[in-house]
Motif scaffolding. Structure first.
Motif, PDB file in Angstrom:
ATOM      1  N   UNK A  31       0.832  -1.209   0.000  1.00 49.39           N
ATOM      2  CA  UNK A  31       0.000   0.000   0.000  1.00 49.39           C
ATOM      3  C   UNK A  31       0.862   1.252   0.000  1.00 49.39           C
ATOM      4  N   UNK A  32       1.952   1.220   0.737  1.00 51.06           N
ATOM      5  CA  UNK A  32       2.815   2.400   0.843  1.00 51.06           C
ATOM      6  C   UNK A  32       3.426   2.804  -0.497  1.00 51.06           C
ATOM      7  N   UNK A  33       3.508   1.860  -1.426  1.00 53.55           N
ATOM      8  CA  UNK A  33       4.073   2.159  -2.752  1.00 53.55           C
ATOM      9  C   UNK A  33       3.009   2.608  -3.757  1.00 53.55           C
ATOM     10  N   UNK A  34       1.737   2.604  -3.344  1.00 50.81           N
ATOM     11  CA  UNK A  34       0.639   2.935  -4.256  1.00 50.81           C
ATOM     12  C   UNK A  34       0.461   4.443  -4.333  1.00 50.81           C
ATOM     13  N   UNK A  35       1.424   5.095  -4.973  1.00 47.90           N
ATOM     14  CA  UNK A  35       1.477   6.553  -5.026  1.00 47.90           C
ATOM     15  C   UNK A  35       1.590   7.037  -6.469  1.00 47.90           C
ATOM     16  N   UNK A  36       0.980   8.160  -6.731  1.00 48.30           N
ATOM     17  CA  UNK A  36       1.051   8.767  -8.063  1.00 48.30           C
ATOM     18  C   UNK A  36       2.510   8.898  -8.492  1.00 48.30           C
ATOM     19  N   UNK A  37       2.796   8.417  -9.700  1.00 48.55           N
ATOM     20  CA  UNK A  37       4.160   8.521 -10.241  1.00 48.55           C
ATOM     21  C   UNK A  37       4.971   7.255 -10.092  1.00 48.55           C
ATOM     22  N   UNK A  38       4.651   6.436  -9.082  1.00 47.99           N
ATOM     23  CA  UNK A  38       5.302   5.130  -8.983  1.00 47.99           C
ATOM     24  C   UNK A  38       4.799   4.223 -10.095  1.00 47.99           C
ATOM     25  N   UNK A  39       5.449   3.069 -10.237  1.00 48.09           N
ATOM     26  CA  UNK A  39       4.985   2.088 -11.213  1.00 48.09           C
ATOM     27  C   UNK A  39       4.312   0.914 -10.487  1.00 48.09           C
TER      28      UNK A  39
END
Length: 250
Positions: free
Chosen positions: A134-142
């Motif tokens: 969940x922590x990686x589910x950010x705008x701009x990440x893949x």
């Protein structure tokens, strides 16, 4: 095709996902030795109906029940029935509903009485893996930044992530694009955008990641017969970071 959701749609999805979690909490409070998985399914169906919603799983590709109940070495898609839950078991409950035209989907794994230290650790690692993703589910990440974070955490703890079943997009359909594996290399996959709604669901095994499906055509089990756990949240990607739609305010 990945369907981006408006703020209004995300709020509607919050309602369906929070209903899922409320029902899961109610089911969890009724889990004890001697209760059958079929009784849990009946309870879920009554609660869904009472809230003017519809079960998402019942009838989906022929699945015969409202919830998936997966015991011990069962990974996912366990069919509820006459099997009695026993002291020391762990049981994964996966539930989906449709409310106001939008799907909600979440899963928990519940200990039954006193469980082994290995089982305790498995549950904690799987739960933590979900939040690493969940922590990686950010705008701009893949997309695979989510997958990689889950895999790295699990394997660091000497467990394995299931390859055969994955998370998914969700909205007016239960399963939408994109698929969200729980393993993969970072900096791969589609760029994450505001308005994406994803169901993240690490499935973690004590032993091998390999699975097989039983004769019923649904129940997936670990190939080595060792324990498996499963947690799932549905999240929206916003400009302020991941928003967990299946998290209750309290």
């Amino acid at each position: 095709m990945i369907i981006l959701k408006t703020k209004r749609e995300i709020e509607l999805m919050r309602k369906s996902n929070q209903l899922v979690i409320k029902i899961l909490k109610e089911l969890a409070s009724n889990i004890r030795p001697g209760v059958t998985t079929g009784e849990l399914d009946l309870m879920a169906e009554k609660l869904i109906d009472r809230n003017d919603a519809m079960p998402a799983f019942k009838g989906y590709r022929g699945f015969p029940a409202c919830v998936c109940t997966s015991l011990n070495e069962q990974v996912v898609h366990g069919i509820p029935g006459p099997v009695k839950i026993r002291e020391g078991d762990i049981i994964s409950i996966d539930l989906g509903v449709v409310l106001n035209g939008y799907f909600g989907d979440a899963a928990i794994t519940v200990p039954v009485g006193k469980i082994s230290n290995d089982a305790k650790r498995l549950l904690q690692v799987t739960y933590d893996a979900l939040f690493k993703g969940i922590d990686q589910a950010r705008v701009g990440n893949r997309l695979f930044d989510i997958s990689h974070a889950i895999q790295m955490w699990v394997e660091k703890q000497k467990f394995s992530v299931v390859r055969d079943f994955v998370g998914h997009g969700i909205g007016k359909s239960l399963h939408e694009d994109p698929q969200v594996p729980n393993f993969g290399k970072p900096n791969q996959g589609v760029r994450l955008k505001e308005g994406m709604v994803l169901s993240l669901e690490p499935m973690v095994n004590v032993g091998t990641y390999q699975t097989k499906v039983k004769e019923d055509g649904w129940t997936a089990v670990t190939k080595d017969g060792k324990l498996s756990a499963h947690f799932e949240h549905t999240i929206a990607i916003t400009k302020n970071g991941p928003d967990i739609l299946s998290l209750l305010p309290e």
